[in-house]
Scaffold this motif. Structure first.
Motif, PDB file in Angstrom:
ATOM      1  N   PHE A 164      -5.804   3.844  -4.146  1.00  0.00           N
ATOM      2  CA  PHE A 164      -5.844   2.508  -3.573  1.00  0.00           C
ATOM      3  C   PHE A 164      -6.367   1.519  -4.587  1.00  0.00           C
ATOM      4  N   LEU A 165      -7.411   1.929  -5.321  1.00  0.00           N
ATOM      5  CA  LEU A 165      -7.976   1.022  -6.311  1.00  0.00           C
ATOM      6  C   LEU A 165      -6.979   0.740  -7.419  1.00  0.00           C
ATOM      7  N   MET A 166      -6.251   1.765  -7.839  1.00  0.00           N
ATOM      8  CA  MET A 166      -5.254   1.528  -8.881  1.00  0.00           C
ATOM      9  C   MET A 166      -4.196   0.532  -8.404  1.00  0.00           C
ATOM     10  N   THR A 167      -3.701   0.766  -7.182  1.00  0.00           N
ATOM     11  CA  THR A 167      -2.682  -0.148  -6.661  1.00  0.00           C
ATOM     12  C   THR A 167      -3.239  -1.556  -6.503  1.00  0.00           C
ATOM     13  N   VAL A 212       0.844  -1.195   0.000  1.00  0.00           N
ATOM     14  CA  VAL A 212       0.000   0.000   0.000  1.00  0.00           C
ATOM     15  C   VAL A 212       0.879   1.245   0.000  1.00  0.00           C
ATOM     16  N   PRO A 213       0.560   2.241  -0.801  1.00  0.00           N
ATOM     17  CA  PRO A 213       1.355   3.472  -0.784  1.00  0.00           C
ATOM     18  C   PRO A 213       1.315   4.121   0.580  1.00  0.00           C
ATOM     19  N   SER A 256       3.496  -0.609  -8.835  1.00  0.00           N
ATOM     20  CA  SER A 256       2.757  -0.169  -7.647  1.00  0.00           C
ATOM     21  C   SER A 256       3.543   0.879  -6.881  1.00  0.00           C
ATOM     22  N   ARG A 257       4.818   0.614  -6.753  1.00  0.00           N
ATOM     23  CA  ARG A 257       5.634   1.569  -6.029  1.00  0.00           C
ATOM     24  C   ARG A 257       5.666   2.914  -6.733  1.00  0.00           C
ATOM     25  N   ALA A 258       5.740   2.889  -8.046  1.00  0.00           N
ATOM     26  CA  ALA A 258       5.809   4.152  -8.781  1.00  0.00           C
ATOM     27  C   ALA A 258       4.515   4.926  -8.649  1.00  0.00           C
ATOM     28  N   ILE A 259       3.397   4.209  -8.694  1.00  0.00           N
ATOM     29  CA  ILE A 259       2.114   4.900  -8.604  1.00  0.00           C
ATOM     30  C   ILE A 259       1.962   5.541  -7.240  1.00  0.00           C
ATOM     31  N   GLY A 260       2.411   4.828  -6.199  1.00  0.00           N
ATOM     32  CA  GLY A 260       2.151   5.313  -4.864  1.00  0.00           C
ATOM     33  C   GLY A 260       3.209   6.245  -4.308  1.00  0.00           C
ATOM     34  N   GLU A 261       4.213   6.561  -5.073  1.00  0.00           N
ATOM     35  CA  GLU A 261       5.311   7.369  -4.555  1.00  0.00           C
ATOM     36  C   GLU A 261       4.868   8.804  -4.338  1.00  0.00           C
ATOM     37  N   THR A 262       5.213   9.337  -3.204  1.00  0.00           N
ATOM     38  CA  THR A 262       4.710  10.657  -2.835  1.00  0.00           C
ATOM     39  C   THR A 262       5.762  11.745  -2.852  1.00  0.00           C
ATOM     40  N   MET A 263       6.863  11.518  -2.141  1.00  0.00           N
ATOM     41  CA  MET A 263       7.720  12.650  -1.837  1.00  0.00           C
ATOM     42  C   MET A 263       8.466  13.170  -3.053  1.00  0.00           C
ATOM     43  N   SER A 306      -3.639  11.677 -14.912  1.00  0.00           N
ATOM     44  CA  SER A 306      -2.707  11.792 -16.042  1.00  0.00           C
ATOM     45  C   SER A 306      -1.308  12.071 -15.540  1.00  0.00           C
ATOM     46  N   GLY A 307      -1.209  12.902 -14.491  1.00  0.00           N
ATOM     47  CA  GLY A 307       0.109  13.159 -13.929  1.00  0.00           C
ATOM     48  C   GLY A 307       0.737  11.886 -13.404  1.00  0.00           C
ATOM     49  N   THR A 308      -0.070  11.122 -12.660  1.00  0.00           N
ATOM     50  CA  THR A 308       0.444   9.872 -12.118  1.00  0.00           C
ATOM     51  C   THR A 308       0.921   8.951 -13.221  1.00  0.00           C
ATOM     52  N   ILE A 309       0.090   8.818 -14.257  1.00  0.00           N
ATOM     53  CA  ILE A 309       0.433   7.883 -15.328  1.00  0.00           C
ATOM     54  C   ILE A 309       1.698   8.335 -16.046  1.00  0.00           C
ATOM     55  N   THR A 310       1.799   9.638 -16.322  1.00  0.00           N
ATOM     56  CA  THR A 310       2.979  10.107 -17.045  1.00  0.00           C
ATOM     57  C   THR A 310       4.248   9.849 -16.254  1.00  0.00           C
ATOM     58  N   ILE A 311       4.209  10.226 -14.975  1.00  0.00           N
ATOM     59  CA  ILE A 311       5.414  10.018 -14.169  1.00  0.00           C
ATOM     60  C   ILE A 311       5.730   8.535 -14.053  1.00  0.00           C
ATOM     61  N   THR A 312       4.696   7.716 -13.894  1.00  0.00           N
ATOM     62  CA  THR A 312       4.943   6.278 -13.801  1.00  0.00           C
ATOM     63  C   THR A 312       5.574   5.761 -15.081  1.00  0.00           C
TER      64      THR A 312
END
Lengths: 508, 414
Positions: free
Chosen positions: B393-396, A328-329, B333-340, B192-198
């Motif tokens: 969460f659903l994407m991950t 989980v993120p 999954s890690r790329a999608i959920g990365e925050t900092m 779209s931002g998430t997808i591009t960065i991923t």
């Protein structure tokens, strides 16, 4: 296929093989290169904050005294000062820097690039502290503006002061009615004339000239700047070069290690005096709560899953959930902390909440490490224990756990190092500017009240500092990042070393 | 230790002991203790399920509140009422009565809530009143509220008047602007931002990680492997804020050198650094999978005269495909959920764009940006971040399920 074709084919294949191997090596080196670039960049940025001119640590410890304001002058950016002093209009009116000039304002204007505009619009008076100037005028201390007690002999001073023309030239009353900027300007123009006219020729090198020639600034600088000798400097037209040299020396001034970074409580004021003490202590407290929450529950869960759990759907469900939680993120944990701990359970934005959140984050790691450690123990030991008549818990407690404690410890340390560096879960529940440590004395720690206090953590302050628009804060962020990396890497290294040692010492 | 209670010796030693009597006798208290311990351990393990349930429930509940199709009005009572809970409740009751009579909505559809905000600078409590009515009763409600505001000297916070969004607007429109007067709730810019960065990150991480894994498992000798593996693990040990700092202060200026006109915040730099960050995940799992392929397969391939490259690409990789897929899915999954990294280096603009040289917020950086501010519990912004979090969460979850399915489908048992 002919022989030559075959040979050519083999040669081609071999080359391709070799190329592929090189590509593989390069891929691994990409990681290494990035890591080194990161460390180098951090170190280079951090050294601006780690090594500061001598005296800054003392400066960081308390509010600025008037003497320290002279230090502030020295910390002005070189360009700002150069502009200030090479411009004729300003130079001729530069006086007692500490008292007259609003240093922070000047610095801001210089860094914003608007200083030149101010000068051209004749608004440089705005960078003067009006009331100080007025006070000096009213106390008739302007005579000291050309204080020559070192440069011009005492007798000369008296002569100057008794000379009616000085008074006429100064015309303090008239000056007092002007705006401070104008008044000052007029006053100095006139004093310049006085100084120029009165300094005798061949009076011997003044002490200041001697100091300049000897380059002995270190010890004399405070005295030089505090004595209001600038008129003489102007008269001797040495002001520009004097300050240039002073600036060069300031950059070459012996540096000291910025221990104030680690001991001061300020973290959000000016970049130079900010420190990480609150963040450090906050991080330690949060991690303590996190470990206390994660390790017992994680070890217990690992023991259950390895020793007790039957192979049914419930166990499958638990294992799926643990695997899921590991993926989980981390920001989702932050959201959960916000909704559940802060609002539903009313724990507030406290160390307890942050510790519990990070504990949830570390839980899957501890569980997986425990399971690995327990799985590594051969079945013989358990069977021997059962053969002696032990119950299951006795086997676990007296035989399995002692052998797996090394692996569990290693896993906990790795979880700890991960939790220290996590920002996202605690960002959602943190307040932005927290400047006090959770408890001020050791006794308060014992009463556990600190669990409910506001917190800040090391990665949090690094994030805040990085997001500031002011570039100076980046150095702080770099130094904090360096501290963070050193902590994380040393913890990881400890874990790896422990794993190595324990693996060697246990012989099945 | 256990007091081993021996069975009563049978009177005739030559008679065989009956099976069933040869159980170990354990004292009652010990049995109770064992049961207690096992229950405690089970609870500890079950807590994982509880945590997941808690997360899912929380996200679903707050998101459902977000999507409920209503008008929301915010009223600020005078400070004397704000500080007093009882008075605030009375005021809420009066407003509710007035609305029931005058706004045209049914009593059951009207909701008046007193919300407590964080305390003000002088420590006094602050409260606001939120009024929720169905969209149809809008004019009537506004009339009633205006009259009430006049009568009781309340302040209507017009800037926070909201229409709650519906799901289709959330999922399919392309402007995300919850804080504006005319709020828009399309989550596509963030996605779209998430997808591009991923995508940028994966473009770096997947090739490099797989090649590194192939090299380490097929080509490298033991010493080189033992030296290189810790270095790759070190990459994953660095805290993500430091990666964000690195992306902002080193990578972006470097890229600006090559691509003139690149803005200071862009998705390219953040994506590249995130790719490097994911390399260890991809490479270590892939390498484990490749190591698990039995040597016989490789030996057979070598016996046919294949080079190492041919062996690794045509024999080992397909054989370890399930493990490699697992590694890829973990990386995604890690790329999608990365925050900092994205919060620091990719900026906070919300545009629907797939151009990596622009600045764009992702779901995670949006949550960070909003949650760092002042969020009263129950307000639309507060619920918006939960809706965004649910999306994440659903994407991950989707990727995890996909990964599990692919792994099972391609799993080869050796």
């Amino acid at each position: 296929m002919t022989n030559e074709n075959l040979k050519a084919l083999i040669a081609r294949r071999k080359t391709l093989d070799w190329v592929f191997a090189t590509v593989g090596v390069l891929s691994v080196l990409v990681g290494l290169a990035t890591l080194s670039a990161l460390m180098v960049k951090l170190a280079m940025d951090a050294r601006h904050r780690a090594f500061v001119p001598r005296g800054t640590v003392a400066l960081a410890k308390g509010p600025l005294s008037p003497d320290d304001q002279a230090w502030e002058m020295r910390k002005l950016s070189g360009d700002a000062l150069r502009v200030l002093l090479t411009d004729d209009k300003l130079r001729s009116t530069l006086l007692d820097v500490g008292q007259m000039i609003d240093i922070p304002r000047l610095k801001r204007e210089a860094q914003a690039g608007t200083l030149q505009k101010l000068i051209e619009e004749n608004r440089w008076g705005e960078v003067l502290r009006a009331d100080n100037v007025r006070q000096l005028i009213s106390e008739k201390r302007t005579g000291r503006l050309v204080n020559p007690d070192r440069f011009v002999p005492e007798s000369r001073v008296r002569e100057l002061q008794e000379d009616p023309r000085t008074g006429e030239l100064l015309d303090l009353e008239a000056i007092g009615t002007m705006s401070p900027g104008d008044g000052l300007k007029v006053m100095f123009n006139r004093l310049n004339l006085v100084a120029n006219a009165k300094v005798p020729e061949g009076a011997g090198r003044s002490i200041l000239q001697r100091w300049i020639a000897d380059g002995d600034f270190e010890n004399n600088l405070p005295r030089i700047l505090n004595q209001r000798r600038i008129g003489s400097l102007i008269a001797e037209d040495r002001l520009g070069s004097f300050v240039e040299r002073e600036l060069v020396l300031a950059r070459q001034r012996p540096k000291e290690l910025n221990t104030a970074f680690f001991t001061t409580l300020r973290s959000s004021a000016s970049p130079e005096t900010a420190g990480i003490l609150t963040a450090w202590v906050g991080s330690l407290c949060v991690i303590a709560v996190c470990m206390l929450a994660a390790v017992p529950v994680g070890v217990a869960a690992g023991i259950y899953l390895e020793e007790y759990a039957p192979k049914n759907r419930l166990t499958g469900l638990i294992e799926i959930n643990i695997a899921n939680l590991a993926g989980v993120p981390s920001i989702i944990y932050g959201l959960m902390a916000l909704g559940l701990f802060v609002y539903l359970l009313h724990l507030g934005r406290s160390i307890l909440t942050a510790g519990l959140t990070l504990g949830l984050l570390a839980l899957p790691i501890v569980i997986m490490a425990t399971r690995e450690a327990i799985r590594a123990i051969p079945q013989n030991i358990r069977e021997a224990s059962y053969a002696c008549g032990s119950t299951k818990w006795q086997t676990v407690r007296y035989h399995v756990l002692p052998y797996s404690s090394g692996g569990i410890l290693t896993g906990s340390i790795i979880a700890l190092s991960r939790a220290i560096g996590e920002t996202a879960p605690i960002l959602t529940i943190a307040l932005v500017f927290v400047t006090n440590t959770p408890a001020s004395s050791f006794g308060e720690y014992l009463s556990l009240k600190w669990l409910w206090s506001d917190f800040t953590a090391l990665p949090l302050v690094m994030f805040n500092w990085t997001s500031q628009p002011e570039a100076e804060f980046r150095y702080n962020a770099a130094l904090a990042g360096l501290v963070l990396i050193v902590m994380t890497l040393s913890l990881n290294a400890t874990a790896i070393y422990l794993r190595y040692r324990l693996r060697k010492s246990i012989k099945w | 230790m256990t007091t081993l209670q021996r069975q009563e010796p049978s009177p005739n030693p030559s008679r065989p002991v009956r099976a069933g009597k040869s159980r170990l006798h354990v004292g009652r208290w010990r049995r109770v203790r064992e049961f207690g311990i096992e229950s405690a351990l089970f609870l500890a393990a079950f807590s994982a399920v509880l945590i997941t349930t808690g997360i899912v429930l929380l996200l679903l509940i707050e998101s459902s509140r977000f999507f409920y199709r209503r008008m929301e009005y915010i009223i600020l009572p005078p400070p004397a009422v704000q500080a007093d809970a009882v008075k605030a409740e009375e005021l809420a009751g009066r407003i509710e009565t007035a609305l029931t009579e005058g706004s045209g909505a049914i009593h059951a559809q009207i909701e008046v809530i007193v919300r407590t905000l964080d305390a003000g600078p002088d420590g006094t409590a602050r409260r606001e009143i939120a009024v929720h009515v169905p969209k149809e009763a809008r004019e009537g409600t506004e009339r009633v509220l205006a009259a009430e505001a006049e009568a009781q000297s309340l302040i209507m916070d017009h800037d926070r008047t909201r229409v709650r969004p519906n799901i289709s607007e959330f999922l399919f429109t392309t402007r995300w602007a919850p804080e504006f007067r005319d709020p828009r709730y399309g989550v596509l810019p963030l996605v779209s931002g998430t997808i591009t960065i991923t995508l940028v990150a994966l473009l770096v991480a997947l090739p490099v990680g797989t090649t590194a894994a192939i090299y380490l498992s097929e080509y490298a000798n033991h010493r080189v492997r033992e030296a290189m593996k810790p270095i790759l693990e070190l990459l994953s040990a660095v805290p993500t804020v430091v990666y964000g700092y690195f992306a902002l202060t080193f990578v972006t200026p470097l890229l600006q050198h090559f691509i003139p006109g690149l803005p200071g915040f862009n998705m390219l730099g953040a994506g590249l650094v995130m790719g490097v960050m994911i390399i260890p995940y991809v490479s270590s799992l892939s390498e484990d999978a490749m190591q698990a392929v039995p040597m016989s397969l490789r030996e057979g391939s070598f016996a046919m005269g294949a080079t190492r490259m041919q062996t690794s690409l045509r024999v080992v990789v397909p054989a370890s495909f399930s493990g490699i897929t697992a590694a890829y899915i973990l990386g995604i999954s890690r790329a999608i959920g990365e925050t900092m990294v994205v919060a620091i280096a990719a900026g906070l603009q919300r545009e629907f764009t797939f151009d990596p040289t622009r600045e764009s917020a992702t779901i995670t950086s949006y949550i960070v940006q909003v949650a760092g501010g002042d969020l009263p519990h129950g307000s639309t912004e507060y619920q918006a971040i939960f809706a965004a979090g649910l999306m994440l969460f659903l994407m991950t979850l989707a990727f995890n399920i996909l990964g599990a399915y692919l792994r099972k489908k391609y799993r080869q048992a050796y």
